[in-house]
Structure formats: C-alpha cells, structure tokens
Motif scaffolding. Sequence first.
Motif, PDB file in Angstrom:
ATOM      1  N   PHE A  62       0.826  -1.206   0.000  1.00 50.98           N
ATOM      2  CA  PHE A  62       0.000   0.000   0.000  1.00 50.98           C
ATOM      3  C   PHE A  62       0.864   1.261   0.000  1.00 50.98           C
ATOM      4  O   PHE A  62       0.467   2.300  -0.532  1.00 50.98           O
ATOM      5  CB  PHE A  62      -0.963   0.004   1.179  1.00 50.98           C
ATOM      6  N   ALA A  63       2.049   1.175   0.585  1.00 51.34           N
ATOM      7  CA  ALA A  63       2.968   2.314   0.602  1.00 51.34           C
ATOM      8  C   ALA A  63       3.443   2.672  -0.807  1.00 51.34           C
ATOM      9  O   ALA A  63       3.932   3.790  -1.032  1.00 51.34           O
ATOM     10  CB  ALA A  63       4.161   2.004   1.509  1.00 51.34           C
ATOM     11  N   LEU A  64       3.273   1.760  -1.760  1.00 57.31           N
ATOM     12  CA  LEU A  64       3.661   2.020  -3.149  1.00 57.31           C
ATOM     13  C   LEU A  64       2.615   2.831  -3.915  1.00 57.31           C
ATOM     14  O   LEU A  64       2.864   3.240  -5.052  1.00 57.31           O
ATOM     15  CB  LEU A  64       3.890   0.687  -3.889  1.00 57.31           C
ATOM     16  N   HIS A  65       1.460   3.043  -3.323  1.00 58.75           N
ATOM     17  CA  HIS A  65       0.383   3.796  -3.970  1.00 58.75           C
ATOM     18  C   HIS A  65       0.910   5.185  -4.354  1.00 58.75           C
ATOM     19  O   HIS A  65       1.654   5.803  -3.584  1.00 58.75           O
ATOM     20  CB  HIS A  65      -0.800   3.919  -3.005  1.00 58.75           C
ATOM     21  N   PRO A  66       0.546   5.664  -5.531  1.00 62.03           N
ATOM     22  CA  PRO A  66       1.011   6.996  -5.955  1.00 62.03           C
ATOM     23  C   PRO A  66       0.634   8.127  -4.993  1.00 62.03           C
ATOM     24  O   PRO A  66       1.246   9.196  -5.051  1.00 62.03           O
ATOM     25  CB  PRO A  66       0.324   7.205  -7.310  1.00 62.03           C
ATOM     26  N   SER A  70       2.909   8.967   3.515  1.00 59.58           N
ATOM     27  CA  SER A  70       4.119   9.150   4.331  1.00 59.58           C
ATOM     28  C   SER A  70       4.004   8.477   5.690  1.00 59.58           C
ATOM     29  O   SER A  70       5.016   8.088   6.278  1.00 59.58           O
ATOM     30  CB  SER A  70       4.439  10.639   4.502  1.00 59.58           C
ATOM     31  N   VAL A  71       2.779   8.310   6.187  1.00 58.58           N
ATOM     32  CA  VAL A  71       2.603   7.670   7.492  1.00 58.58           C
ATOM     33  C   VAL A  71       3.076   6.212   7.455  1.00 58.58           C
ATOM     34  O   VAL A  71       3.422   5.640   8.498  1.00 58.58           O
ATOM     35  CB  VAL A  71       1.137   7.788   7.984  1.00 58.58           C
ATOM     36  N   LEU A  72       3.163   5.625   6.270  1.00 60.42           N
ATOM     37  CA  LEU A  72       3.634   4.240   6.142  1.00 60.42           C
ATOM     38  C   LEU A  72       5.159   4.148   6.002  1.00 60.42           C
ATOM     39  O   LEU A  72       5.711   3.046   5.931  1.00 60.42           O
ATOM     40  CB  LEU A  72       2.954   3.551   4.955  1.00 60.42           C
ATOM     41  N   ALA A  73       5.855   5.270   5.985  1.00 59.68           N
ATOM     42  CA  ALA A  73       7.312   5.291   5.826  1.00 59.68           C
ATOM     43  C   ALA A  73       8.067   4.447   6.860  1.00 59.68           C
ATOM     44  O   ALA A  73       9.084   3.841   6.509  1.00 59.68           O
ATOM     45  CB  ALA A  73       7.821   6.731   5.835  1.00 59.68           C
ATOM     46  N   PRO A  74       7.607   4.351   8.116  1.00 60.52           N
ATOM     47  CA  PRO A  74       8.342   3.504   9.072  1.00 60.52           C
ATOM     48  C   PRO A  74       8.476   2.037   8.629  1.00 60.52           C
ATOM     49  O   PRO A  74       9.355   1.329   9.100  1.00 60.52           O
ATOM     50  CB  PRO A  74       7.513   3.618  10.355  1.00 60.52           C
ATOM     51  N   LEU A  75       7.625   1.611   7.721  1.00 61.42           N
ATOM     52  CA  LEU A  75       7.724   0.232   7.225  1.00 61.42           C
ATOM     53  C   LEU A  75       8.998  -0.004   6.420  1.00 61.42           C
ATOM     54  O   LEU A  75       9.427  -1.142   6.256  1.00 61.42           O
ATOM     55  CB  LEU A  75       6.510  -0.110   6.359  1.00 61.42           C
ATOM     56  N   GLN A 104      -1.615   0.465  15.264  1.00 60.11           N
ATOM     57  CA  GLN A 104      -1.583   1.925  15.393  1.00 60.11           C
ATOM     58  C   GLN A 104      -1.214   2.563  14.062  1.00 60.11           C
ATOM     59  O   GLN A 104      -1.751   3.609  13.699  1.00 60.11           O
ATOM     60  CB  GLN A 104      -0.615   2.355  16.498  1.00 60.11           C
ATOM     61  N   LEU A 105      -0.327   1.928  13.319  1.00 58.59           N
ATOM     62  CA  LEU A 105       0.054   2.417  11.994  1.00 58.59           C
ATOM     63  C   LEU A 105      -1.166   2.418  11.060  1.00 58.59           C
ATOM     64  O   LEU A 105      -1.407   3.391  10.332  1.00 58.59           O
ATOM     65  CB  LEU A 105       1.172   1.549  11.421  1.00 58.59           C
ATOM     66  N   ILE A 106      -1.948   1.353  11.106  1.00 57.00           N
ATOM     67  CA  ILE A 106      -3.160   1.262  10.282  1.00 57.00           C
ATOM     68  C   ILE A 106      -4.144   2.365  10.671  1.00 57.00           C
ATOM     69  O   ILE A 106      -4.703   3.048   9.804  1.00 57.00           O
ATOM     70  CB  ILE A 106      -3.805  -0.135  10.408  1.00 57.00           C
ATOM     71  N   ILE A 107      -4.346   2.550  11.971  1.00 58.67           N
ATOM     72  CA  ILE A 107      -5.259   3.585  12.467  1.00 58.67           C
ATOM     73  C   ILE A 107      -4.788   4.974  12.017  1.00 58.67           C
ATOM     74  O   ILE A 107      -5.605   5.821  11.632  1.00 58.67           O
ATOM     75  CB  ILE A 107      -5.382   3.519  14.009  1.00 58.67           C
ATOM     76  N   ALA A 108      -3.487   5.225  12.043  1.00 60.96           N
ATOM     77  CA  ALA A 108      -2.949   6.529  11.624  1.00 60.96           C
ATOM     78  C   ALA A 108      -3.012   6.703  10.105  1.00 60.96           C
ATOM     79  O   ALA A 108      -3.197   7.826   9.614  1.00 60.96           O
ATOM     80  CB  ALA A 108      -1.511   6.673  12.111  1.00 60.96           C
ATOM     81  N   TRP A 109      -2.874   5.613   9.366  1.00 62.17           N
ATOM     82  CA  TRP A 109      -2.839   5.674   7.904  1.00 62.17           C
ATOM     83  C   TRP A 109      -4.219   5.885   7.288  1.00 62.17           C
ATOM     84  O   TRP A 109      -4.375   6.687   6.362  1.00 62.17           O
ATOM     85  CB  TRP A 109      -2.196   4.389   7.365  1.00 62.17           C
ATOM     86  N   VAL A 110      -5.215   5.187   7.798  1.00 60.01           N
ATOM     87  CA  VAL A 110      -6.547   5.205   7.172  1.00 60.01           C
ATOM     88  C   VAL A 110      -7.090   6.623   6.953  1.00 60.01           C
ATOM     89  O   VAL A 110      -7.607   6.898   5.869  1.00 60.01           O
ATOM     90  CB  VAL A 110      -7.526   4.295   7.950  1.00 60.01           C
ATOM     91  N   PRO A 111      -6.964   7.549   7.893  1.00 56.92           N
ATOM     92  CA  PRO A 111      -7.498   8.897   7.626  1.00 56.92           C
ATOM     93  C   PRO A 111      -6.770   9.644   6.510  1.00 56.92           C
ATOM     94  O   PRO A 111      -7.271  10.653   6.017  1.00 56.92           O
ATOM     95  CB  PRO A 111      -7.324   9.630   8.962  1.00 56.92           C
ATOM     96  N   THR A 112      -5.603   9.160   6.099  1.00 54.39           N
ATOM     97  CA  THR A 112      -4.871   9.825   5.019  1.00 54.39           C
ATOM     98  C   THR A 112      -5.314   9.333   3.644  1.00 54.39           C
ATOM     99  O   THR A 112      -4.943   9.924   2.635  1.00 54.39           O
ATOM    100  CB  THR A 112      -3.345   9.630   5.172  1.00 54.39           C
TER     101      THR A 112
END
Length: 175
Positions: A62-66, A70-75, A104-112
Amino acid sequence: MNRIEHIALMASYNQWMNRKLYDAAGTLSDAELGMDRNAFFGSILGTLNHLALGDTVWLKRFALHPAGYSVLAPLDAIATPTDLKQLAFADIRELGVRRAWLDQLIIAWVPTVQEADLDHRLHYHNMRGMAADKPFFSLLVHFFNHQTHHRGQATTLLTQAGVDVGDTDLLALID
C-alpha cells in the motif's frame, strides 16, 4: 456509510479484535501458544505471526500507492517477509508489541486515504514475484477480510484451549 468510513470502521475493528485476541492469548503459557493444533499455521502463535507478517506485506504494498502515504514510511525499516508461515516472533510478548505497532500504523494511515485513491489500480508483486494489478479499494477489502478470517481461526484455537475471547462481532462497533 461511504467507502472511507467503511475502511475506518474495519481499521477500528481490527485493532479492537487484536487487543482482545492478545489479551486472551496472554492467559496461556508459551508452550500452549506454541503447541501444534493442526491449524493452517500450526499453533496459536503461528496464526498470530501469519497475521502480522501478512499485514506487513500488504502495508508495504500500500505504501507504493502513488498517493505517497508518508505515514507508512516507518515500514521501510522492516524487511519484507518472504514466507508467511515463518515464526518471525517466537515470543507472544514481542509479537504483541509488533501487533500493537502495526495496528496503530493502520489507524494513523486510514485517515490519510482519500476517496479518489480508492479507484486507483495498485501495481505490486505477489509472494511468488509475479506482477499484479488490482483495484486499490478491493485490495483494502481483502486486507481487512484476511485479518478477520485468520482471527476467526485464532479465536477457535483459543476457545479449544479453554480461553473465551468474548464478543467478536463487528456489530459491537457499529452505532
């Protein structure tokens, strides 16, 4: 409920259920958690490992999505799992820390995630290295469905071990 609201509900459900599962699993000994129960991934611990590894693989895709989430960057600091049956975490406490971090990463990512993002086709490679191209929203539905499927297996294994996980229905989170 629109698609974004549905994804947010599923993310909340994922976190809520994982907390319940890990609380329940924490009542068993390490030996009981690691005991082969003839399940898809052998043991309760194996099943919970599979979920964490699978979520890691999907979130990295999902981090590869255009949209460039950025919230997925820690991965980026985590190696992409190459085997979803591996016991990456032999200790439930260590696995629990990773699970809570992923949730927590999923919870933070979804609103973006924006509505327009959902219509994009995501290009990625599957575990066998084959190229794939699928609708992003459908992949998100699969992501959350996969979690629910294997949490159901873990719940069954815990029940068979004499541990009551309690209510597992999504309905509990719906107003």
